[in-house]
Write an enzyme that holds these catalytic residues in place. Structure first.
Site, mmCIF file in Angstrom:
data_model
loop_
_atom_site.group_PDB
_atom_site.id
_atom_site.type_symbol
_atom_site.label_atom_id
_atom_site.label_comp_id
_atom_site.label_asym_id
_atom_site.label_seq_id
_atom_site.Cartn_x
_atom_site.Cartn_y
_atom_site.Cartn_z
ATOM 1 C CB ILE A 182 -0.936 0.012 1.217
ATOM 2 C CG1 ILE A 182 -1.805 -1.246 1.236
ATOM 3 C CG2 ILE A 182 -1.827 1.254 1.188
ATOM 4 C CD1 ILE A 182 -2.685 -1.355 2.459
ATOM 5 C CG ASP A 183 3.437 4.209 -2.845
ATOM 6 O OD1 ASP A 183 3.752 4.887 -1.851
ATOM 7 O OD2 ASP A 183 3.872 4.437 -3.994
ATOM 8 C CB SER A 184 0.567 6.551 1.892
ATOM 9 O OG SER A 184 1.936 6.818 2.148
#
Length: 306
Positions: A182-184
């Protein structure tokens, strides 16, 4: 044996100050610096106690634990029992980690030094030989720096691990699974359809293509010319504009999947309104994950299916 108490005490004060500073930095809390120095002064008091009162209760395990409690209370104060215990355990961990590194080097060099969780006391005659004092003064800060760097890296790796989730992608009726991160910072989306873009690398995407087909795809990507692709391919491609790390605009070749499933804790998130950005290379050097997930996919409750 002659011990110069003032020299040993000064050295011990310096080392205790470094230990408490390292604990402060790793804990990432705000504490006045004078409290850290006050805690180091309290910690250094173990030197005269050890020299003049070798049978004191502070030289026993329970006494050392109580003395450590006093050090932490002086340096960091008391706000809650949970916070206090975490700081106490962190202080001991930093102490043992740095001390273990120092002891290993000491064993190789055979310098005359002794280490305890509450103090560091050289036991060479007089001021100690030049190797032992130089060893302590130089190697201990290096050992602390190594300890902090290792803990920061471990914390980052644990964060990365906590953000990994199993992803199943279905393209042209064929499904494969991999790990996604999960790449914010990934806010890439198609400006026309508003579909988020999940970036997948070649290690994963080549499951759907032969070597020859992949070379054609790479050629079309290099030229940004979709006409180079076979007309009978059962895939839907497009290009999405994005801004590179250098601030310049660029285009990314994207692929439309049949569906994507993300296993998030006890929830399965399913969607078909997504593009897959094609990365012609690896996303990570350790190949831990092969997809960069868009954060909106995780937080959009409308895509969830029990």
């Amino acid at each position: 044996m002659t011990i110069y108490l003032d020299a040993v005490w000064t050295l011990n004060l310096f080392l205790d100050w470094l230990l408490l500073l390292c604990t402060l930095v790793i804990a990432k809390i705000q504490v006045p610096k004078f409290r850290i120095f006050a805690g180091a002064i309290v910690a250094s008091l173990i030197v005269p106690v050890t020299v003049f009162f070798p049978e004191s209760y502070l030289t026993h395990p329970v006494g050392k634990l109580l003395f450590s409690v006093l050090i932490i209370w002086t340096a960091f104060g008391f706000r809650s029992i949970t916070r206090f215990l975490k700081l106490l355990l962190l202080f001991y961990f930093v102490t043992f980690a740095a001390g273990g590194s120092l002891f290993a080097i000491h064993y190789m060099l055979q310098t005359q030094a002794a280490f305890t969780p509450a103090s560091f006391l050289t036991v060479s005659t007089g001021y100690g030989d030049h190797v032992s004092w130089l060893f302590v003064a130089i190697m201990f800060p290096i050992a602390l720096y190594f300890t902090k760097s290792r803990m920061d890296k471990q914390r980052f790796e644990q964060f990365r691990y906590d953000q990994l989730h199993t992803v199943q992608v279905s393209i042209n009726g064929i499904s494969h699974k991999t790990d996604g991160f999960i790449d914010s910072g990934n806010h890439l989306s198609d400006p026309l359809t508003k579909r988020p873009v999940v970036i997948c690398d070649h290690q994963f995407l080549r499951n759907w293509f032969t070597e020859e087909d992949w070379q054609l795809l790479a050629q079309a990507n290099n030229n940004l010319d979709l006409d180079l692709l076979p007309k009978d391919w059962p895939y839907e491609f497009s290009v999405v504009p994005y801004q590179g790390v250098n601030g310049e605009g660029a285009l990314m070749l994207v692929l439309k999947p049949d569906s994507m499933l993300i296993e998030l804790d006890q929830t399965i998130i399913e969607t078909d309104r997504v593009w897959i950005g094609i990365q012609f290379g690896n996303l990570t050097t350790d190949l831990r994950y092969h997809c960069l997930l868009h954060p909106s996919l995780v937080h959009d409750a409308s895509t969830q299916a029990g």
